[in-house]
Design a protein around this motif. Structure first.
Motif, PDB file in Angstrom:
ATOM      1  N   ALA A 130       0.825  -1.212   0.000  1.00 32.89           N
ATOM      2  CA  ALA A 130       0.000   0.000   0.000  1.00 32.89           C
ATOM      3  C   ALA A 130       0.858   1.260   0.000  1.00 32.89           C
ATOM      4  CB  ALA A 130      -0.927  -0.010   1.208  1.00 32.89           C
ATOM      5  N   GLN A 131       2.070   1.163   0.540  1.00 32.00           N
ATOM      6  CA  GLN A 131       2.988   2.309   0.552  1.00 32.00           C
ATOM      7  C   GLN A 131       3.729   2.482  -0.777  1.00 32.00           C
ATOM      8  OE1 GLN A 131       5.140   1.074   4.061  1.00 32.00           O
ATOM      9  NE2 GLN A 131       4.019   2.481   5.413  1.00 32.00           N
ATOM     10  N   GLY A 132       3.381   1.645  -1.738  1.00 32.12           N
ATOM     11  CA  GLY A 132       3.906   1.820  -3.083  1.00 32.12           C
ATOM     12  C   GLY A 132       5.214   1.114  -3.385  1.00 32.12           C
ATOM     13  N   HIS A 133       5.649   0.200  -2.506  1.00 33.46           N
ATOM     14  CA  HIS A 133       6.897  -0.514  -2.758  1.00 33.46           C
ATOM     15  C   HIS A 133       6.617  -1.643  -3.748  1.00 33.46           C
ATOM     16  CE1 HIS A 133      10.902  -1.931  -2.200  1.00 33.46           C
ATOM     17  NE2 HIS A 133      10.570  -3.014  -1.522  1.00 33.46           N
ATOM     18  N   GLU A 134       7.102  -1.502  -4.976  1.00 29.59           N
ATOM     19  CA  GLU A 134       6.756  -2.432  -6.045  1.00 29.59           C
ATOM     20  C   GLU A 134       7.150  -3.878  -5.745  1.00 29.59           C
ATOM     21  OE1 GLU A 134       7.483  -2.975 -10.871  1.00 29.59           O
ATOM     22  OE2 GLU A 134       7.874  -1.044  -9.888  1.00 29.59           O
ATOM     23  N   PRO A 135       8.356  -4.153  -5.212  1.00 38.15           N
ATOM     24  CA  PRO A 135       8.679  -5.554  -4.884  1.00 38.15           C
ATOM     25  C   PRO A 135       7.706  -6.168  -3.872  1.00 38.15           C
ATOM     26  CG  PRO A 135      10.676  -4.245  -4.966  1.00 38.15           C
ATOM     27  CD  PRO A 135       9.535  -3.275  -5.048  1.00 38.15           C
ATOM     28  N   ALA A 136       7.191  -5.360  -2.953  1.00 37.37           N
ATOM     29  CA  ALA A 136       6.199  -5.877  -2.006  1.00 37.37           C
ATOM     30  C   ALA A 136       4.910  -6.253  -2.729  1.00 37.37           C
ATOM     31  CB  ALA A 136       5.919  -4.848  -0.916  1.00 37.37           C
ATOM     32  N   GLY A 137       4.530  -5.457  -3.721  1.00 38.88           N
ATOM     33  CA  GLY A 137       3.355  -5.796  -4.513  1.00 38.88           C
ATOM     34  C   GLY A 137       3.547  -7.096  -5.270  1.00 38.88           C
ATOM     35  N   ASP A 138       4.750  -7.295  -5.822  1.00 42.11           N
ATOM     36  CA  ASP A 138       5.051  -8.550  -6.511  1.00 42.11           C
ATOM     37  C   ASP A 138       5.036  -9.717  -5.535  1.00 42.11           C
ATOM     38  OD1 ASP A 138       5.382  -7.083  -8.827  1.00 42.11           O
ATOM     39  OD2 ASP A 138       7.577  -7.038  -8.691  1.00 42.11           O
ATOM     40  N   ASP A 139       5.575  -9.492  -4.353  1.00 41.40           N
ATOM     41  CA  ASP A 139       5.607 -10.516  -3.302  1.00 41.40           C
ATOM     42  C   ASP A 139       4.181 -10.910  -2.924  1.00 41.40           C
ATOM     43  OD1 ASP A 139       6.531 -12.195  -1.306  1.00 41.40           O
ATOM     44  OD2 ASP A 139       7.447 -10.621  -0.098  1.00 41.40           O
ATOM     45  N   ARG A 140       3.332  -9.926  -2.732  1.00 38.81           N
ATOM     46  CA  ARG A 140       1.930 -10.185  -2.363  1.00 38.81           C
ATOM     47  C   ARG A 140       1.215 -10.940  -3.478  1.00 38.81           C
ATOM     48  NH1 ARG A 140      -2.071  -5.180  -1.543  1.00 38.81           N
ATOM     49  NH2 ARG A 140      -1.475  -4.985  -3.734  1.00 38.81           N
ATOM     50  N   ALA A 141       1.473 -10.578  -4.738  1.00 40.01           N
ATOM     51  CA  ALA A 141       0.837 -11.257  -5.857  1.00 40.01           C
ATOM     52  C   ALA A 141       1.257 -12.728  -5.924  1.00 40.01           C
ATOM     53  CB  ALA A 141       1.185 -10.550  -7.163  1.00 40.01           C
ATOM     54  N   ALA A 142       2.539 -13.003  -5.616  1.00 39.86           N
ATOM     55  CA  ALA A 142       3.014 -14.386  -5.624  1.00 39.86           C
ATOM     56  C   ALA A 142       2.302 -15.212  -4.562  1.00 39.86           C
ATOM     57  CB  ALA A 142       4.520 -14.425  -5.404  1.00 39.86           C
ATOM     58  N   LEU A 143       2.006 -14.588  -3.428  1.00 38.51           N
ATOM     59  CA  LEU A 143       1.336 -15.304  -2.335  1.00 38.51           C
ATOM     60  C   LEU A 143      -0.096 -15.679  -2.682  1.00 38.51           C
ATOM     61  CD1 LEU A 143       2.490 -13.276   0.806  1.00 38.51           C
ATOM     62  CD2 LEU A 143       3.168 -15.578   0.156  1.00 38.51           C
ATOM     63  N   ALA A 144      -0.692 -14.990  -3.645  1.00 38.30           N
ATOM     64  CA  ALA A 144      -2.100 -15.243  -3.982  1.00 38.30           C
ATOM     65  C   ALA A 144      -2.310 -16.671  -4.477  1.00 38.30           C
ATOM     66  CB  ALA A 144      -2.561 -14.243  -5.034  1.00 38.30           C
ATOM     67  N   ALA A 145      -1.251 -17.313  -4.980  1.00 40.15           N
ATOM     68  CA  ALA A 145      -1.380 -18.669  -5.506  1.00 40.15           C
ATOM     69  C   ALA A 145      -1.314 -19.727  -4.410  1.00 40.15           C
ATOM     70  CB  ALA A 145      -0.274 -18.940  -6.521  1.00 40.15           C
ATOM     71  N   LEU A 146      -0.920 -19.345  -3.208  1.00 33.38           N
ATOM     72  CA  LEU A 146      -0.747 -20.324  -2.140  1.00 33.38           C
ATOM     73  C   LEU A 146      -2.082 -20.656  -1.489  1.00 33.38           C
ATOM     74  CD1 LEU A 146       2.484 -19.005  -0.384  1.00 33.38           C
ATOM     75  CD2 LEU A 146       2.259 -20.471  -2.385  1.00 33.38           C
ATOM     76  N   PRO A 147      -2.234 -21.888  -1.001  1.00 26.69           N
ATOM     77  CA  PRO A 147      -3.430 -22.233  -0.231  1.00 26.69           C
ATOM     78  C   PRO A 147      -3.411 -21.523   1.114  1.00 26.69           C
ATOM     79  CG  PRO A 147      -1.847 -24.022  -0.155  1.00 26.69           C
ATOM     80  CD  PRO A 147      -1.289 -22.996  -1.112  1.00 26.69           C
ATOM     81  N   ASP A 148      -4.421 -21.763   1.926  1.00 23.31           N
ATOM     82  CA  ASP A 148      -4.438 -21.134   3.238  1.00 23.31           C
ATOM     83  C   ASP A 148      -3.214 -21.574   4.035  1.00 23.31           C
ATOM     84  OD1 ASP A 148      -5.225 -23.249   5.487  1.00 23.31           O
ATOM     85  OD2 ASP A 148      -6.372 -23.732   3.686  1.00 23.31           O
ATOM     86  N   LEU A 149      -2.849 -20.758   5.011  1.00 20.69           N
ATOM     87  CA  LEU A 149      -1.588 -20.936   5.718  1.00 20.69           C
ATOM     88  C   LEU A 149      -1.470 -22.309   6.372  1.00 20.69           C
ATOM     89  CD1 LEU A 149       0.959 -19.290   6.192  1.00 20.69           C
ATOM     90  CD2 LEU A 149      -0.030 -18.494   8.358  1.00 20.69           C
ATOM     91  N   GLY A 150      -2.545 -22.762   7.008  1.00 16.96           N
ATOM     92  CA  GLY A 150      -2.494 -24.062   7.665  1.00 16.96           C
ATOM     93  C   GLY A 150      -2.215 -25.195   6.704  1.00 16.96           C
ATOM     94  N   GLN A 151      -2.835 -25.153   5.528  1.00 14.77           N
ATOM     95  CA  GLN A 151      -2.595 -26.182   4.519  1.00 14.77           C
ATOM     96  C   GLN A 151      -1.175 -26.089   3.982  1.00 14.77           C
ATOM     97  OE1 GLN A 151      -5.454 -26.098   1.335  1.00 14.77           O
ATOM     98  NE2 GLN A 151      -4.345 -27.603   0.094  1.00 14.77           N
ATOM     99  N   TRP A 152      -0.694 -24.861   3.766  1.00 12.96           N
ATOM    100  CA  TRP A 152       0.656 -24.664   3.241  1.00 12.96           C
ATOM    101  C   TRP A 152       1.710 -25.207   4.193  1.00 12.96           C
ATOM    102  CZ3 TRP A 152       3.018 -23.629  -1.131  1.00 12.96           C
ATOM    103  CH2 TRP A 152       4.353 -23.219  -1.104  1.00 12.96           C
ATOM    104  N   LEU A 153       1.497 -25.013   5.493  1.00 11.05           N
ATOM    105  CA  LEU A 153       2.477 -25.431   6.486  1.00 11.05           C
ATOM    106  C   LEU A 153       2.314 -26.902   6.891  1.00 11.05           C
ATOM    107  CD1 LEU A 153       2.545 -22.225   8.717  1.00 11.05           C
ATOM    108  CD2 LEU A 153       4.100 -22.878   6.875  1.00 11.05           C
ATOM    109  N   THR A 154       1.427 -27.623   6.188  1.00  6.79           N
ATOM    110  CA  THR A 154       1.274 -29.066   6.380  1.00  6.79           C
ATOM    111  C   THR A 154       1.516 -29.731   5.036  1.00  6.79           C
ATOM    112  OG1 THR A 154      -0.442 -28.596   8.034  1.00  6.79           O
ATOM    113  CG2 THR A 154      -0.232 -30.879   7.308  1.00  6.79           C
ATOM    114  N   PRO A 155       2.775 -29.867   4.632  1.00  3.39           N
ATOM    115  CA  PRO A 155       3.077 -30.372   3.289  1.00  3.39           C
ATOM    116  C   PRO A 155       2.714 -31.844   3.139  1.00  3.39           C
ATOM    117  CG  PRO A 155       5.085 -30.129   4.566  1.00  3.39           C
ATOM    118  CD  PRO A 155       3.986 -29.526   5.379  1.00  3.39           C
ATOM    119  N   PRO A 156       2.556 -32.306   1.890  1.00  4.53           N
ATOM    120  CA  PRO A 156       2.205 -33.709   1.653  1.00  4.53           C
ATOM    121  C   PRO A 156       3.317 -34.651   2.079  1.00  4.53           C
ATOM    122  CG  PRO A 156       2.793 -32.625  -0.397  1.00  4.53           C
ATOM    123  CD  PRO A 156       2.724 -31.548   0.647  1.00  4.53           C
TER     124      PRO A 156
END
Length: 280
Positions: free
Chosen positions: A54-80
Motif C-alpha cells: 500500500a505504501q507503493g513498494h513495487e517488490p512488495a506488490g510482486d511478493d503479495r501477488a506471488a502469495l495469492a497462488a498459495l493455499p491457506d496458511l495451515g494447509q501450506w504449512l502441512t506439506p504432503p
C-alpha cells in the motif's frame, strides 16, 4: 529510501515504516516471517506486507501477488507426505510441492541474478570455479529475501523435519544445453581440513531438497549412482534425499549428478539443510 540505506534493526525499521516507507515495511515483513531478531508471526508478516504494498513498494506488490497462488496458511504449512523412490538410500519424491505460478515467480526472481555456480574448495572451504560444475546459480540471501520465499523455506523445513535456521541460503539453479553438475556428494567430508570450521559452526548437510521449476526441456535428469536411478520431476515436484545415515555418519550412496539438458533450459530450486543454525 533504497534497501541499501536500511539496516536490519527491527526498532529502526518500525520507526521508518511508520513514516510511510514501503522498503522498511517490506524488510520488516520478511524478518517477521523468518523470525529473525523478532518473534516469528505469520499474521503480522502478512499485515506488514500489505502495508508495504500500500505504501507503493513495487517488490512488495510482486511478493503479495506471488502469495495469492498459495493455499491457506495451515494447509501450506502441512506439506504432503514424501514417497520413497527406492530401497537403500533415503531418496524421496514429493509431487506438487510448489504451485506452478510460484515456480514461475522463482525463475523470474533468479533470471537477472544468475552467476557461474561454484563448488567448495576442500583445502580452504571457499567457493571456486571447477569444470565439474558448468551451470549457473542465483543465491537468495537475506538482502533478496521475500515473504513468499520465507514461506517456501518454511515448507521445505517442515517436510524435512529440520529447523528453518538450519537452512542454507536457497539457490535457484539454471542449466543450459550441455551444462551439468557432474558426479558429486552434497555432504562435507569431515576428513578435509577446509571443512572443519564450517562443520563446527553449522553441522553436516543432513538433507538436500530440489524443486523442478519447469519441465519444458529434454534430458537434465537428476542421476544417482545407487540403483542407477534417473529422476526428472514435473513442474513443482520436489526431490529430497538424506545425506547422512540414521547413526549420524555420511551416506556415500548419495553420490549424484545433474545431467545436462539436451534441448531447452532447466531451472531448479536447490536447498541444503543442516541440523542447526550457525554458531560462533
Amino acid at each position: 529510501m533504497s534497501t541499501d540505506d536500511l539496516t536490519f534493526d527491527p526498532a529502526e525499521l518500525h520507526a521508518v515504516s511508520a513514516k510511510g516507507d514501503g522498503v522498511a515495511s517490506h524488510r520488516l515483513a520478511v524478518l517477521t516471517a523468518m523470525g529473525l531478531w523478532v518473534r516469528q508471526d505469520w499474521a503480522e508478516a502478512l499485515r506488514l506486507l500489505e502495508r508495504a504494498a500500500a505504501q507503493g513498494h513495487e517488490p512488495a506488490g510482486d511478493d503479495r501477488a506471488a502469495l495469492a497462488a498459495l493455499p491457506d496458511l495451515g494447509q501450506w504449512l502441512t506439506p504432503p507426505r514424501p514417497r520413497a523412490l527406492m530401497a537403500g538410500p533415503a531418496i524421496l519424491t514429493v509431487p506438487d510441492f510448489l504451485p506452478p505460478s510460484v515456480c514461475d515467480w522463482l525463475m523470474d526472481q533468479a533470471r537477472e541474478e544468475t552467476r557461474p555456480a561454484l563448488v567448495y574448495d576442500p583445502a580452504t572451504g571457499d567457493g571456486l570455479r571447477n569444470d565439474i560444475r558448468t551451470n549457473s546459480a542465483s543465491q537468495i540471501g537475506l538482502e533478496r529475501m521475500t515473504v513468499t520465499m520465507a514461506l517456501v523455506r518454511e515448507r521445505i523445513a517442515r517436510i524435512a523435519g529440520l529447523p528453518v535456521p538450519g537452512l542454507e541460503w536457497t539457490q535457484v539453479l539454471h542449466y543450459g544445453v550441455g551444462q551439468t553438475f557432474d558426479w558429486h556428494v552434497d555432504w562435507l567430508n569431515p576428513d578435509e581440513p577446509g571443512y572443519a570450521a564450517d562443520l563446527a559452526s553449522r553441522g553436516q548437510r543432513i538433507a538436500t531438497l530440489l524443486v523442478y521449476l519447469n519441465d519444458d526441456y529434454e534430458g537434465g535428469e537428476t542421476a544417482f549412482e545407487a540403483g542407477g536411478l534417473r529422476h526428472r520431476g514435473k513442474k513443482g515436484d520436489a526431490l529430497m534425499w538424506a545425506n547422512t545415515l540414521p547413526q549420524g555418519g555420511v551416506d556415500p550412496r548419495t553420490r549424484h549428478a545433474g545431467l545436462p539438458p539436451t534441448a531447452g533450459e532447466k531451472w531448479v530450486l536447490s536447498q541444503w539443510l543442516r541440523g542447526r543454525a550457525p554458531t560462533g
